[in-house]
Design an enzyme around this catalytic site. Structure first.
Site, PDB file in Angstrom:
ATOM      1  N   HIS A 391       1.316  -1.267   0.095  1.00 31.46           N
ATOM      2  CA  HIS A 391       0.119  -0.070  -0.126  1.00 31.46           C
ATOM      3  C   HIS A 391       1.064   1.302   0.018  1.00 31.46           C
ATOM      4  CE1 HIS A 391      -2.964   2.632   1.437  1.00 31.46           C
ATOM      5  NE2 HIS A 391      -4.202   1.702   0.147  1.00 31.46           N
ATOM      6  N   GLU A 444      -8.190  -5.570  -0.255  1.00 32.82           N
ATOM      7  CA  GLU A 444      -8.310  -6.002  -1.433  1.00 32.82           C
ATOM      8  C   GLU A 444      -7.877  -7.512  -0.850  1.00 32.82           C
ATOM      9  OE1 GLU A 444      -9.926  -4.368  -3.104  1.00 32.82           O
ATOM     10  OE2 GLU A 444      -8.442  -2.962  -3.968  1.00 32.82           O
TER      11      GLU A 444
END
Ligand code: COA
Length: 505
Positions: A391, A444
């Site tokens: 991320h 996700e």
């Protein structure tokens, strides 16, 4: 072209020992016409004494002839390397408000760089042009003030308004959090029921869009169709440019948009399956109605709540690419539909919202836990990204992933067990092959597991994300419109120097 610190630093640096008196140091700085001295002990940098420190000392009753530098210097100062780019020096000097930084090479003090040195190489550019380059990808650059929420990447924490988003997901309904975003407060029981009723009444497709949907549905993925559908929605409902729309009018548009997006998406999905769209029900919550419209069946309460929690966790997330896009478009005064269409486009990229189905595709491809390590090693060696990991902001566990792992565990099932094993393997392999990059699961990875377990088909993963994120985007559109300034950054031209003569064939 970049400039290295060594090209502009003052060298050799002026130094003194920590036991030098303030009086001696002042005289030295005055004699050499400099604003700081580097304090050394057997050639090692132990501090820096600046004019600011002398000012602080002079504001007290100390005797400069007796007072030692040691007490007033900044100990263990930040240092630069001679080969660092001047941009590093800029950020040190401007972000931390330093005026001078020692330059150290292999432990040896080799110079000092000051704000004055940097100004001497600053380019004089026409007014209005940016003087400093932002980092590529605008990482860490603050471009707006917001009270919608924020993400604290180092702490693994994010919030909507003043509440932890994870706490909201655990304790409140999606509609309550929607109210928090749109109106700034968490509703009490009465207001909550009113708001639920208000938004449930806005779910029907307007007739023009309903008529066009079957032909649109034949022409792309649900997210592609959503882009076109939102465009048509804005025209059909006569949405005016945000510049010409008052706060109440824009809020009404935003409510209608956020209420109708699930109806559009689920209708498109069903049409693409050759089934009839299932009309929305007003007696169901957002999440229950979403699953109802998708499947035509009432979903079990555990599935409704799991999907609702996923939706809450994905309502907003700082200045991500799609939110930024929505705000840039709003800043031009364009209408709400234009901003949301742009945001959907940004979200569709696999580096942003397009990953959950890819994470599941990876699990399929790995097939069984014993194949995970070799599969992941091969993929990383090829230079592939492991979907659902890493991320831009979180360099620790993504709190959404932590919560969704817990949700997925409570739903149970073989897929969860397998996903958890792959997660462990991937984290270890990435730590081994990409040390120091701090790569963990992002939202996700377990989102895919939760949605799959709750019966949401893969091609609806990113659209489901878009559905909840529409609420966040719309909140940002309202905030941008309420206090607008055109967002118009600059780029540094790096092509052949202009003007060149235009070749005549
Ligand atoms: C999300 C993402 C785009 C953030 O990327 P970023 O902040 O730009 O990070 P960088 O591209 O600078 O990556 C830093 C390093 O980590 C590596 N890295 C980052 N994510 C990785 C992943 N998922 N798998 C393998 N390596 C990864 C990069 O290769 C890079 O290595 P390098 O230093 O050897 O070049 C990135 O982690 C990614 O592509 N993840 C997979 C896609 C995904 O899950 N998207 C959903 C996001 S919510």
């Amino acid at each position: 072209m970049t400039t290295a610190v060594e090209e502009l630093m003052s060298s050799p640096p002026v130094t003194c020992g920590a036991d030098t008196t303030l009086g001696e140091a002042t005289a030295l700085m005055d004699r050499r016409q400099i604003g700081s001295v580097v304090v050394t002990d057997r050639d090692a940098v132990v501090g820096i004494l600046t004019e600011r420190d002398l000012l602080r000392a002079s504001a007290t009753q100390v005797d400069p002839r007796r007072e030692s530098v040691r007490r007033w210097m900044t100990a263990d100062p930040d240092v630069l390397g001679p080969h660092d780019e001047v941009t590093a020096a800029w950020s040190g000097l401007t972000h931390h408000h330093y005026r001078h930084l020692p330059v150290v090479d292999g432990g040896d003090l080799v110079g000092v760089v000051s704000l004055r040195d940097l100004l001497s190489v600053a380019q004089i550019r026409p007014a209005g042009e940016a003087a400093a380059d932002g980092p590529r990808g605008l990482e860490g650059v603050v471009v707006a003030a917001t009270s919608v929420g924020d993400v604290r990447g180092q702490q693994g924490f994010f919030h909507y308004r003043q509440y932890s988003a994870v706490d909201l997901a655990s304790d409140r309904s999606l509609e309550d959090v929607w109210h928090l975003l749109f109106d700034g407060t968490l509703p009490d029981r009465r207001r909550s029921a009113e708001f639920d009723h208000e938004v449930a009444g806005l779910r029907d497709l307007p007739p023009g869009l309903a008529g066009l949907l079957p032909s649109l549905a034949a022409r792309g993925t649900p997210l592609d169709v959503l882009r076109s559908a939102v465009s048509i929605l804005g025209s059909e409902l006569g949405w005016t440019p945000t510049l010409d729309t008052g706060r109440r009018g824009l809020r009404a548009q935003a409510l209608r948009l956020a209420a109708v997006v699930p109806t559009i998406l689920t209708a498109v999905h069903r049409l693409q399956q050759g089934a009839e769209p299932v009309p929305p029900r007003q007696d169901l919550s957002y999440a229950a109605n979403y699953l109802w419209m998708l499947t035509g069946r009432e979903a079990p309460a555990a599935h409704v709540r799991a999907v609702e929690q996923y939706l809450i966790l994905t309502l907003d997330h700082g200045f991500n690419a799609s939110t930024f896009t929505a705000r840039v478009i709003t800043s031009t005064g364009a209408d709400l539909a234009a901003a949301i269409v742009g945001a959907i486009g940004a979200l569709s990229g696999p580096l942003h919202g397009g990953a959950p189905s890819r994470a599941l595709a990876m699990l399929d491809d790995i097939g069984s836990p014993d194949r995970a390590e070799a599969w992941i090693r091969r993929a990383v060696a090829r230079g592939d990204r492991i979907m659902g990991f890493g991320h831009r902001v979180y360099k620790t566990d993504d709190p959404r992933s932590v919560f969704l792992r817990h949700v997925a565990r409570s739903l149970g099932g073989d897929l969860f067990d397998f996903a958890e094993q792959v997660e462990r393997t991937a984290v270890d392999v990435l730590a081994d092959l990409k040390p120091g990059r701090e790569l963990y699961t992002n939202v996700e990875f377990f989102a895919g597991v939760v949605m799959h377990t709750c019966g949401i088909p893969r091609d609806m993963f990113t659209p489901t994300f878009a559905s909840s994120r529409t609420i966040g985007w719309a909140t940002h559109v309202m905030e941008q419109a309420a206090d607008n300034r055109l967002i118009r950054p600059a780029a540094r031209y790096v092509g052949p120097p202009p003007p060149q003569p235009v070749p005549i064939p």
